[in-house]
Design a protein around this motif. Structure first.
Motif, PDB file in Angstrom:
ATOM      1  N   GLN A 168      40.479  34.043  43.755  1.00  0.00           N
ATOM      2  CA  GLN A 168      40.627  35.253  42.960  1.00  0.00           C
ATOM      3  C   GLN A 168      39.999  35.080  41.579  1.00  0.00           C
ATOM      4  N   GLY A 169      39.541  36.183  41.022  1.00  0.00           N
ATOM      5  CA  GLY A 169      39.028  36.198  39.667  1.00  0.00           C
ATOM      6  C   GLY A 169      39.488  37.463  38.974  1.00  0.00           C
ATOM      7  N   TRP A 170      39.765  37.388  37.665  1.00  0.00           N
ATOM      8  CA  TRP A 170      40.235  38.561  36.938  1.00  0.00           C
ATOM      9  C   TRP A 170      39.965  38.412  35.443  1.00  0.00           C
ATOM     10  N   THR A 171      40.093  39.512  34.708  1.00  0.00           N
ATOM     11  CA  THR A 171      39.858  39.508  33.271  1.00  0.00           C
ATOM     12  C   THR A 171      41.068  40.080  32.542  1.00  0.00           C
ATOM     13  N   TRP A 225      49.544  42.754  21.435  1.00  0.00           N
ATOM     14  CA  TRP A 225      50.414  42.256  20.376  1.00  0.00           C
ATOM     15  C   TRP A 225      51.316  41.148  20.895  1.00  0.00           C
ATOM     16  N   ILE A 226      51.810  41.353  22.130  1.00  0.00           N
ATOM     17  CA  ILE A 226      52.638  40.329  22.770  1.00  0.00           C
ATOM     18  C   ILE A 226      52.038  40.042  24.142  1.00  0.00           C
ATOM     19  N   GLY A 227      51.522  38.848  24.327  1.00  0.00           N
ATOM     20  CA  GLY A 227      51.028  38.438  25.628  1.00  0.00           C
ATOM     21  C   GLY A 227      49.674  39.031  25.994  1.00  0.00           C
ATOM     22  N   TRP A 228      49.322  38.840  27.282  1.00  0.00           N
ATOM     23  CA  TRP A 228      48.052  39.287  27.820  1.00  0.00           C
ATOM     24  C   TRP A 228      48.292  40.273  28.956  1.00  0.00           C
ATOM     25  N   SER A 229      47.317  41.150  29.193  1.00  0.00           N
ATOM     26  CA  SER A 229      47.377  42.056  30.338  1.00  0.00           C
ATOM     27  C   SER A 229      45.975  42.203  30.916  1.00  0.00           C
ATOM     28  N   LYS A 230      45.887  42.567  32.188  1.00  0.00           N
ATOM     29  CA  LYS A 230      44.588  42.689  32.837  1.00  0.00           C
ATOM     30  C   LYS A 230      43.827  43.908  32.315  1.00  0.00           C
ATOM     31  N   THR A 231      42.521  43.748  32.251  1.00  0.00           N
ATOM     32  CA  THR A 231      41.670  44.833  31.785  1.00  0.00           C
ATOM     33  C   THR A 231      40.350  44.784  32.537  1.00  0.00           C
ATOM     34  N   PRO A 232      39.746  45.913  32.845  1.00  0.00           N
ATOM     35  CA  PRO A 232      38.478  45.909  33.583  1.00  0.00           C
ATOM     36  C   PRO A 232      37.339  45.329  32.746  1.00  0.00           C
ATOM     37  N   SER A 233      36.495  44.532  33.369  1.00  0.00           N
ATOM     38  CA  SER A 233      35.263  44.070  32.729  1.00  0.00           C
ATOM     39  C   SER A 233      34.134  45.015  33.116  1.00  0.00           C
ATOM     40  N   VAL A 243      30.222  38.558  45.665  1.00  0.00           N
ATOM     41  CA  VAL A 243      30.820  39.882  45.547  1.00  0.00           C
ATOM     42  C   VAL A 243      30.613  40.375  44.123  1.00  0.00           C
ATOM     43  N   GLN A 244      30.208  41.631  43.978  1.00  0.00           N
ATOM     44  CA  GLN A 244      30.064  42.244  42.661  1.00  0.00           C
ATOM     45  C   GLN A 244      30.959  43.463  42.572  1.00  0.00           C
ATOM     46  N   LYS A 245      31.718  43.579  41.478  1.00  0.00           N
ATOM     47  CA  LYS A 245      32.592  44.718  41.235  1.00  0.00           C
ATOM     48  C   LYS A 245      32.330  45.247  39.831  1.00  0.00           C
ATOM     49  N   ILE A 246      32.065  46.543  39.726  1.00  0.00           N
ATOM     50  CA  ILE A 246      31.792  47.169  38.436  1.00  0.00           C
ATOM     51  C   ILE A 246      33.071  47.818  37.905  1.00  0.00           C
ATOM     52  N   ASN A 247      33.324  47.623  36.599  1.00  0.00           N
ATOM     53  CA  ASN A 247      34.507  48.204  35.941  1.00  0.00           C
ATOM     54  C   ASN A 247      35.786  47.909  36.722  1.00  0.00           C
ATOM     55  N   THR A 248      35.943  46.653  37.074  1.00  0.00           N
ATOM     56  CA  THR A 248      37.093  46.203  37.867  1.00  0.00           C
ATOM     57  C   THR A 248      37.791  45.066  37.133  1.00  0.00           C
ATOM     58  N   GLU A 249      39.120  45.048  37.185  1.00  0.00           N
ATOM     59  CA  GLU A 249      39.864  44.022  36.467  1.00  0.00           C
ATOM     60  C   GLU A 249      40.106  42.764  37.293  1.00  0.00           C
ATOM     61  N   SER A 250      40.057  42.868  38.641  1.00  0.00           N
ATOM     62  CA  SER A 250      40.331  41.678  39.449  1.00  0.00           C
ATOM     63  C   SER A 250      39.753  41.833  40.849  1.00  0.00           C
ATOM     64  N   TYR A 251      39.508  40.686  41.491  1.00  0.00           N
ATOM     65  CA  TYR A 251      39.086  40.675  42.892  1.00  0.00           C
ATOM     66  C   TYR A 251      39.726  39.470  43.566  1.00  0.00           C
ATOM     67  N   THR A 252      40.240  39.688  44.775  1.00  0.00           N
ATOM     68  CA  THR A 252      40.865  38.617  45.556  1.00  0.00           C
ATOM     69  C   THR A 252      40.229  38.563  46.931  1.00  0.00           C
ATOM     70  N   HIS A 253      39.858  37.362  47.374  1.00  0.00           N
ATOM     71  CA  HIS A 253      39.338  37.178  48.727  1.00  0.00           C
ATOM     72  C   HIS A 253      40.260  36.217  49.478  1.00  0.00           C
ATOM     73  N   VAL A 254      40.698  36.631  50.665  1.00  0.00           N
ATOM     74  CA  VAL A 254      41.600  35.817  51.481  1.00  0.00           C
ATOM     75  C   VAL A 254      40.773  35.052  52.509  1.00  0.00           C
ATOM     76  N   PHE A 255      40.819  33.723  52.446  1.00  0.00           N
ATOM     77  CA  PHE A 255      40.112  32.895  53.421  1.00  0.00           C
ATOM     78  C   PHE A 255      40.880  32.799  54.733  1.00  0.00           C
ATOM     79  N   ALA A 256      42.188  32.684  54.656  1.00  0.00           N
ATOM     80  CA  ALA A 256      42.999  32.545  55.871  1.00  0.00           C
ATOM     81  C   ALA A 256      44.432  32.922  55.568  1.00  0.00           C
ATOM     82  N   SER A 257      45.120  33.444  56.580  1.00  0.00           N
ATOM     83  CA  SER A 257      46.527  33.795  56.424  1.00  0.00           C
ATOM     84  C   SER A 257      47.245  33.609  57.747  1.00  0.00           C
ATOM     85  N   GLN A 258      48.540  33.462  57.670  1.00  0.00           N
ATOM     86  CA  GLN A 258      49.352  33.257  58.860  1.00  0.00           C
ATOM     87  C   GLN A 258      50.763  33.711  58.519  1.00  0.00           C
TER      88      GLN A 258
END
Length: 471
Positions: free
Chosen positions: A255-258, A263-271, A384-399
């Protein structure tokens, strides 16, 4: 208690293991219950849950009254974890897969086989439905209740109520591992139309301290890394290879995100522009003992490779072209060394091992190698390219549970006696055994204004050999 019933069609993909793939619709009953005025999804089995996570975009939802609706949302509007205000800022890092988050209610709850699971930043609580009131009373008094340790990361909170410390490694990383700063300020930033990956700093997803190595060997590794921008201290980009066990469901991904600083802490924002990609990713699935016997009984089994087959496979963004190789005595040590030279050279090396079906290797986006003890899935590079997006997640495997689909009927006639056995080994192993992310590089790069910033994260150092238990 009120109950409304939904019927979800689940398209079974794994029947494609045979020479002629068939697709059939299986309608399973899934209900939404209201417990203490909170809607909650209920599934009969883990398989139904997994099918819903993986097939939400194509499924049709039907109510008991016959009113049909389609779409990704199964809970009433506003009731899922994904729709809560704290999901982008907080819970996204604990439940990075949005398709799973859409199935959890606003409290992080889901029911599977009459067991309630609640995913919180303190781990995963679970108990039988009849313990609901008792749990709520305990949780209301102390939302961080730990309980008494009774197993590996498993605690008993009260009679029949348990907590699994799903995010234990986050606390280990933040509290105990010294001398490793996940934030390395502003080096590597640059300008341009596209990110220059060679300018991005490297981090390792493998812990280097003795405590970190013990933790990683026990349950996998989840580490986050971040970089700041040269023109501001109020923007950063972060990335991670992650491994999370929610008891009812387990997942490996990238996963990647911005973020922006408040004022207090961080929050996600689109790049302006977010890029996530991976290189040389290897998943290793151990063949269970019951299938090892089948492999050992196939005497005089020689190397063979199929033509390219277009099929679903864990870790791909969509159906891809796959070369399936049967290599009874695959040389994982040499493969490890060659991986350091890049995926193209590694694919060329695999191609050189078997003279059959040579003409379509350039079309192969993944190679599936089956030896006597393991199944190795090797992916070509993806971006993968995402425009004006705050995060992207890719799942390799799940069970629970995934299954690799292969068509071994296309192998040479010399394999005819073994085809059904190999199908059973591949299908059974990938259904039963959880894969390990043994090797891989990923990068995350994000652009704010004219500046790119990001990082490259690696997981390797003979990990294929180590994962296969050959060193």
């Amino acid at each position: 208690m009120k109950a409304n019933y939904f019927i979800i069609p689940i398209i079974t993909l794994f029947i494609g293991l045979f020479s002629c793939s068939e697709v059939s619709d299986v309608y399973e009953e899934v209900k939404i219950e209201e417990m203490n005025e909170d809607a909650i999804l209920s599934f009969s089995t883990k398989d139904e849950l997994n099918a819903s996570i993986n097939q939400r975009k194509s499924q049709e939802i039907r109510t008991k009254s016959g009113i049909a609706s389609s779409g990704e949302q199964s809970l009433p509007a506003g009731e899922s974890m994904y729709e809560q205000k704290n999901y982008p800022e907080v819970m996204h890092e604990y439940v990075p897969n949005p398709e799973f988050a859409k199935l959890l209610n606003k409290k992080g709850e889901i029911i599977v086989d009459n067991i309630v699971y609640r995913i919180t930043t303190n781990g995963t609580y679970y108990y039988n439905e009849n313990k609901k009131k008792g749990f709520e009373a305990i949780y209301e008094k102390d939302s961080l209740v730990k309980g008494e340790l009774i197993g590996d990361k498993l605690y008993i909170v009260a009679d029949g109520i348990y907590r699994y410390d799903t995010f234990f490694d986050k606390k280990v990383e933040n509290e105990y591992i010294e001398g490793e700063s996940p934030m390395t300020l502003k080096s590597g930033s640059h300008t341009g139309l596209d990110p220059i990956l060679d300018k991005l700093d490297w981090f390792t997803a493998d812990r280097t301290t003795w405590l970190g190595k013990i933790v990683q060997n026990l349950f996998g590794s989840t580490r986050e890394f971040g970089k700041y921008y040269p023109h501001t201290d109020k923007r950063r980009v972060k990335g991670s290879f992650y491994f999370y066990d929610y008891v009812v469901y387990t997942e490996i991904g990238a996963q990647g995100w911005t973020d922006k600083k408040n004022w207090i802490g961080w929050s996600k924002t689109p790049s302006d522009d977010l890029r996530v990609g991976w290189r040389n990713v290897i998943l290793v699935t151990k063949i269970p003992d019951k299938f090892k016997e089948d492999m050992d009984e196939m005497q005089n089994l020689s190397n063979s490779v199929s033509p390219v087959q277009y099929m679903d496979i864990p870790g791909a963004l969509y159906k891809i072209n796959v070369k399936t190789m049967v290599m009874p005595n695959f040389d994982a040590s040499t493969f490890d060394k060659i991986l350091n030279q890049g995926s193209k050279i590694a694919f060329d090396w695999l191609k050189s091992l078997v003279p059959q079906n040579q003409t379509d290797w350039d079309k192969a986006e993944a190679a599936l190698v089956v030896n006597r003890t393991h199944i190795i899935t090797f992916f070509r590079d993806q971006d993968v390219q995402k425009i004006n997006t705050e995060s992207y997640t890719h799942v390799f495997a799940s069970q629970a549970k995934f299954m690799i689909t292969v068509n071994l009927a296309s192998f040479p006639q010399t394999f005819s006696d073994y085809t059904s056995t190999l199908v059973k080994v591949v299908q059974g192993s990938t259904q039963m055994a959880y894969p390990t992310l043994a090797n891989g590089d990923m990068y995350v790069a994000a652009k704010f204004g004219e500046y790119w910033q990001g990082m490259r994260i690696k997981k390797r150092e003979a990990e294929v050999v180590r994962t296969m238990g050959l060193n």
